[in-house]
Motif scaffolding. Structure first.
Motif, PDB file in Angstrom:
ATOM      1  N   THR A   1       0.803  -1.070  -0.133  1.00 19.23           N
ATOM      2  CA  THR A   1       0.095   0.155   0.105  1.00 19.23           C
ATOM      3  C   THR A   1       0.866   1.241  -0.082  1.00 19.23           C
ATOM      4  O   THR A   1       0.240   2.262  -0.009  1.00 19.23           O
ATOM      5  N   ARG A   2       2.121   1.153   0.003  1.00 19.75           N
ATOM      6  CA  ARG A   2       3.179   2.289   0.157  1.00 19.75           C
ATOM      7  C   ARG A   2       2.906   3.125   1.187  1.00 19.75           C
ATOM      8  O   ARG A   2       3.179   4.522   1.067  1.00 19.75           O
ATOM      9  N   MET A   3       2.688   2.579   2.288  1.00 20.87           N
ATOM     10  CA  MET A   3       2.495   3.431   3.672  1.00 20.87           C
ATOM     11  C   MET A   3       3.703   3.693   4.330  1.00 20.87           C
ATOM     12  O   MET A   3       3.830   4.390   5.266  1.00 20.87           O
ATOM     13  N   TYR A   4       4.874   3.134   3.888  1.00 16.34           N
ATOM     14  CA  TYR A   4       6.213   3.048   4.612  1.00 16.34           C
ATOM     15  C   TYR A   4       6.790   4.518   4.439  1.00 16.34           C
ATOM     16  O   TYR A   4       6.730   5.094   3.335  1.00 16.34           O
ATOM     17  N   SER A   5       7.363   5.253   5.413  1.00 12.64           N
ATOM     18  CA  SER A   5       8.150   6.317   4.999  1.00 12.64           C
ATOM     19  C   SER A   5       9.643   6.119   4.995  1.00 12.64           C
ATOM     20  O   SER A   5       9.985   5.050   5.628  1.00 12.64           O
ATOM     21  N   GLU A   6      10.245   6.950   4.376  1.00 14.29           N
ATOM     22  CA  GLU A   6      11.878   6.484   4.318  1.00 14.29           C
ATOM     23  C   GLU A   6      12.602   7.422   5.409  1.00 14.29           C
ATOM     24  O   GLU A   6      13.557   7.393   5.454  1.00 14.29           O
ATOM     25  N   LYS A   7      11.855   8.334   5.960  1.00 14.23           N
ATOM     26  CA  LYS A   7      12.187   9.342   7.099  1.00 14.23           C
ATOM     27  C   LYS A   7      12.518   8.277   8.368  1.00 14.23           C
ATOM     28  O   LYS A   7      11.959   7.349   8.523  1.00 14.23           O
ATOM     29  N   SER A   8      13.722   8.699   8.909  1.00 16.98           N
ATOM     30  CA  SER A   8      14.095   8.208  10.270  1.00 16.98           C
ATOM     31  C   SER A   8      14.123   6.417  10.022  1.00 16.98           C
ATOM     32  O   SER A   8      13.567   5.977  10.769  1.00 16.98           O
ATOM     33  N   PRO A   9      14.974   6.055   9.137  1.00 17.44           N
ATOM     34  CA  PRO A   9      15.066   4.623   9.024  1.00 17.44           C
ATOM     35  C   PRO A   9      15.645   4.002  10.335  1.00 17.44           C
ATOM     36  O   PRO A   9      16.287   4.546  11.215  1.00 17.44           O
ATOM     37  N   VAL A  10      15.108   2.707  10.603  1.00 13.23           N
ATOM     38  CA  VAL A  10      15.231   2.059  11.799  1.00 13.23           C
ATOM     39  C   VAL A  10      16.696   1.223  11.522  1.00 13.23           C
ATOM     40  O   VAL A  10      16.902   0.595  10.811  1.00 13.23           O
ATOM     41  N   CYS A  11      17.788   1.371  12.466  1.00  7.35           N
ATOM     42  CA  CYS A  11      19.194   0.486  12.191  1.00  7.35           C
ATOM     43  C   CYS A  11      18.973  -0.642  12.995  1.00  7.35           C
ATOM     44  O   CYS A  11      18.385  -1.019  13.968  1.00  7.35           O
ATOM     45  N   PHE A  12      19.793  -1.557  12.310  1.00  9.16           N
ATOM     46  CA  PHE A  12      19.871  -2.888  12.886  1.00  9.16           C
ATOM     47  C   PHE A  12      21.294  -3.507  12.611  1.00  9.16           C
ATOM     48  O   PHE A  12      21.906  -3.114  11.727  1.00  9.16           O
ATOM     49  N   ASN A  13      21.900  -4.029  13.799  1.00  7.38           N
ATOM     50  CA  ASN A  13      23.145  -4.466  13.804  1.00  7.38           C
ATOM     51  C   ASN A  13      23.233  -6.020  14.072  1.00  7.38           C
ATOM     52  O   ASN A  13      22.811  -6.168  15.247  1.00  7.38           O
ATOM     53  N   ILE A  14      23.565  -6.817  13.325  1.00 10.30           N
ATOM     54  CA  ILE A  14      23.667  -8.258  13.403  1.00 10.30           C
ATOM     55  C   ILE A  14      24.529  -8.718  14.567  1.00 10.30           C
ATOM     56  O   ILE A  14      24.332  -9.431  15.502  1.00 10.30           O
ATOM     57  N   ARG A  15      25.867  -8.020  14.407  1.00  9.38           N
ATOM     58  CA  ARG A  15      27.044  -8.371  15.557  1.00  9.38           C
ATOM     59  C   ARG A  15      26.270  -7.997  16.907  1.00  9.38           C
ATOM     60  O   ARG A  15      26.528  -8.975  17.986  1.00  9.38           O
ATOM     61  N   GLN A  16      25.844  -6.798  16.988  1.00 11.02           N
ATOM     62  CA  GLN A  16      25.371  -6.424  18.417  1.00 11.02           C
ATOM     63  C   GLN A  16      24.198  -7.452  18.639  1.00 11.02           C
ATOM     64  O   GLN A  16      23.965  -7.739  19.981  1.00 11.02           O
TER      65      GLN A  16
ATOM     66  N   LEU B   1       3.839   5.297  10.732  1.00  7.99           N
ATOM     67  CA  LEU B   1       3.533   6.557  11.375  1.00  7.99           C
ATOM     68  C   LEU B   1       4.218   7.811  10.691  1.00  7.99           C
ATOM     69  O   LEU B   1       3.852   8.884  10.512  1.00  7.99           O
ATOM     70  N   ARG B   2       5.513   7.511  10.472  1.00  3.53           N
ATOM     71  CA  ARG B   2       6.578   8.513  10.136  1.00  3.53           C
ATOM     72  C   ARG B   2       6.084   8.969   8.633  1.00  3.53           C
ATOM     73  O   ARG B   2       6.730  10.360   8.381  1.00  3.53           O
ATOM     74  N   LYS B   3       5.209   8.455   8.139  1.00  5.23           N
ATOM     75  CA  LYS B   3       4.957   9.129   6.674  1.00  5.23           C
ATOM     76  C   LYS B   3       4.211  10.273   6.799  1.00  5.23           C
ATOM     77  O   LYS B   3       4.064  11.355   5.926  1.00  5.23           O
ATOM     78  N   THR B   4       3.333  10.374   7.890  1.00  7.37           N
ATOM     79  CA  THR B   4       2.406  11.502   8.089  1.00  7.37           C
ATOM     80  C   THR B   4       2.506  12.304   9.401  1.00  7.37           C
ATOM     81  O   THR B   4       2.005  13.304   9.586  1.00  7.37           O
ATOM     82  N   TYR B   5       3.303  11.783  10.330  1.00  7.14           N
ATOM     83  CA  TYR B   5       3.505  12.305  11.693  1.00  7.14           C
ATOM     84  C   TYR B   5       4.922  12.627  11.716  1.00  7.14           C
ATOM     85  O   TYR B   5       6.023  12.281  11.262  1.00  7.14           O
ATOM     86  N   SER B   6       5.167  13.670  12.695  1.00  3.27           N
ATOM     87  CA  SER B   6       6.682  14.079  13.043  1.00  3.27           C
ATOM     88  C   SER B   6       7.335  12.957  13.886  1.00  3.27           C
ATOM     89  O   SER B   6       6.568  11.767  14.069  1.00  3.27           O
ATOM     90  N   LEU B   7       8.661  13.018  14.042  1.00  2.00           N
ATOM     91  CA  LEU B   7       9.183  11.943  14.867  1.00  2.00           C
ATOM     92  C   LEU B   7       8.500  11.725  16.213  1.00  2.00           C
ATOM     93  O   LEU B   7       8.232  10.559  16.629  1.00  2.00           O
ATOM     94  N   TRP B   8       8.612  12.682  16.999  1.00  2.00           N
ATOM     95  CA  TRP B   8       7.984  12.545  18.231  1.00  2.00           C
ATOM     96  C   TRP B   8       6.463  12.296  18.374  1.00  2.00           C
ATOM     97  O   TRP B   8       6.076  11.423  18.985  1.00  2.00           O
ATOM     98  N   GLN B   9       5.740  12.662  17.210  1.00  2.00           N
ATOM     99  CA  GLN B   9       4.086  12.383  17.320  1.00  2.00           C
ATOM    100  C   GLN B   9       4.402  10.799  17.037  1.00  2.00           C
ATOM    101  O   GLN B   9       3.386  10.019  17.430  1.00  2.00           O
ATOM    102  N   SER B  10       5.295  10.256  16.179  1.00  2.00           N
ATOM    103  CA  SER B  10       5.112   8.833  15.577  1.00  2.00           C
ATOM    104  C   SER B  10       5.473   8.255  16.960  1.00  2.00           C
ATOM    105  O   SER B  10       5.069   7.012  17.174  1.00  2.00           O
ATOM    106  N   ILE B  11       6.320   8.466  17.887  1.00  2.00           N
ATOM    107  CA  ILE B  11       6.984   7.976  19.031  1.00  2.00           C
ATOM    108  C   ILE B  11       5.699   7.822  20.020  1.00  2.00           C
ATOM    109  O   ILE B  11       5.557   6.897  20.614  1.00  2.00           O
ATOM    110  N   LEU B  12       5.188   8.942  20.295  1.00  2.00           N
ATOM    111  CA  LEU B  12       4.139   9.123  21.209  1.00  2.00           C
ATOM    112  C   LEU B  12       2.820   8.254  20.703  1.00  2.00           C
ATOM    113  O   LEU B  12       2.170   7.369  21.478  1.00  2.00           O
ATOM    114  N   VAL B  13       2.366   8.348  19.560  1.00  2.00           N
ATOM    115  CA  VAL B  13       1.125   7.759  19.118  1.00  2.00           C
ATOM    116  C   VAL B  13       1.405   6.074  19.020  1.00  2.00           C
ATOM    117  O   VAL B  13       0.675   5.193  19.348  1.00  2.00           O
ATOM    118  N   GLY B  14       2.753   5.921  18.467  1.00  2.00           N
ATOM    119  CA  GLY B  14       3.045   4.214  18.447  1.00  2.00           C
ATOM    120  C   GLY B  14       3.138   3.898  20.019  1.00  2.00           C
ATOM    121  O   GLY B  14       2.742   2.551  20.194  1.00  2.00           O
TER     122      GLY B  14
END
Length: 194
Positions: free
Chosen positions: A67-82, A125-138
């Motif tokens: 549905t193309r609902m993902y945002s590319e803003k604030s990508p989530v990082c992942f580290n396999i070694r950690q 959420l980042r597609k339409t919400y700010s960073l902190w709005q996304s964190i709060l709503v989530g």
């Protein structure tokens, strides 16, 4: 007005994704009741892991991509070694000190709740919400909608703030750290109640 409409659509879309995960989780939890001789290891490693993979990751992720609902803003990082080091460390802590028999169950819960909320829900959420709005709503959805089987006051006092903290950890240090912290928290609650 258009922004309010987009935010409302995004919110309902995210709630639908969380509902899909909830339906899968409830189906998974019925299996040991229907098949009491299944065996704990098969259930925790097989059915629980596979069921949560599809309900908390695969279907929500595919739906959000389709549905193309993902945002590319604030990508989530992942580290396999950690991630590997965290898994080994938490297993050692569990075996040595906490001694929770359901460590696998606590792992699947932490892993897939974090993937659903700190990766999928956050990116939608980042597609339409700010960073902190996304964190709060989530975090509100994490504390209230996903954990609606618990006491609302306890969810508001514990799970919503912990959701905010886990979002911050995932953003600052990578999702593997929020998974590890969530797993440790779940193991401590399983051992000493809460």
């Amino acid at each position: 007005m258009l922004q309010v409409k987009e935010k409302t659509i995004t919110l309902f879309f995210v709630m639908a994704l969380i509902s899909i995960a909830g339906i899968f989780y409830n189906i998974i939890m019925i299996i040991p009741i229907l098949f009491p001789n299944l065996g704990e290891n098969l259930y925790f490693w097989g059915i629980m892991g596979v069921g949560m993979f599809f309900g908390f990751y695969y279907f929500p992720d595919r739906i959000a991509k389709y549905t193309r609902m993902y945002s590319e803003k604030s990508p989530v990082c992942f580290n396999i070694r950690q991630s590997f080091l965290l898994i080994v460390g938490i297993l050692i802590v569990n075996i040595s000190f906490i001694k929770v028999n359901e460590a696998y169950f606590e792992f699947w819960i932490a892993l897939f709740e974090e993937i659903l909320f700190r990766y999928i829900v956050f990116r939608v959420l980042r597609k339409t919400y700010s960073l902190w709005q996304s964190i709060l709503v989530g975090s509100i959805l994490f504390g209230v909608l996903l954990h609606m089987n618990g006491d609302l006051l306890i969810n508001a006092m514990i799970k919503i703030p912990s959701g905010i903290f886990l979002y911050w950890i995932a953003q600052k240090y990578g999702i593997q750290n929020s998974v590890g912290l969530h797993w440790l928290y779940n193991s401590l609650v399983a051992k000493w109640g809460g």
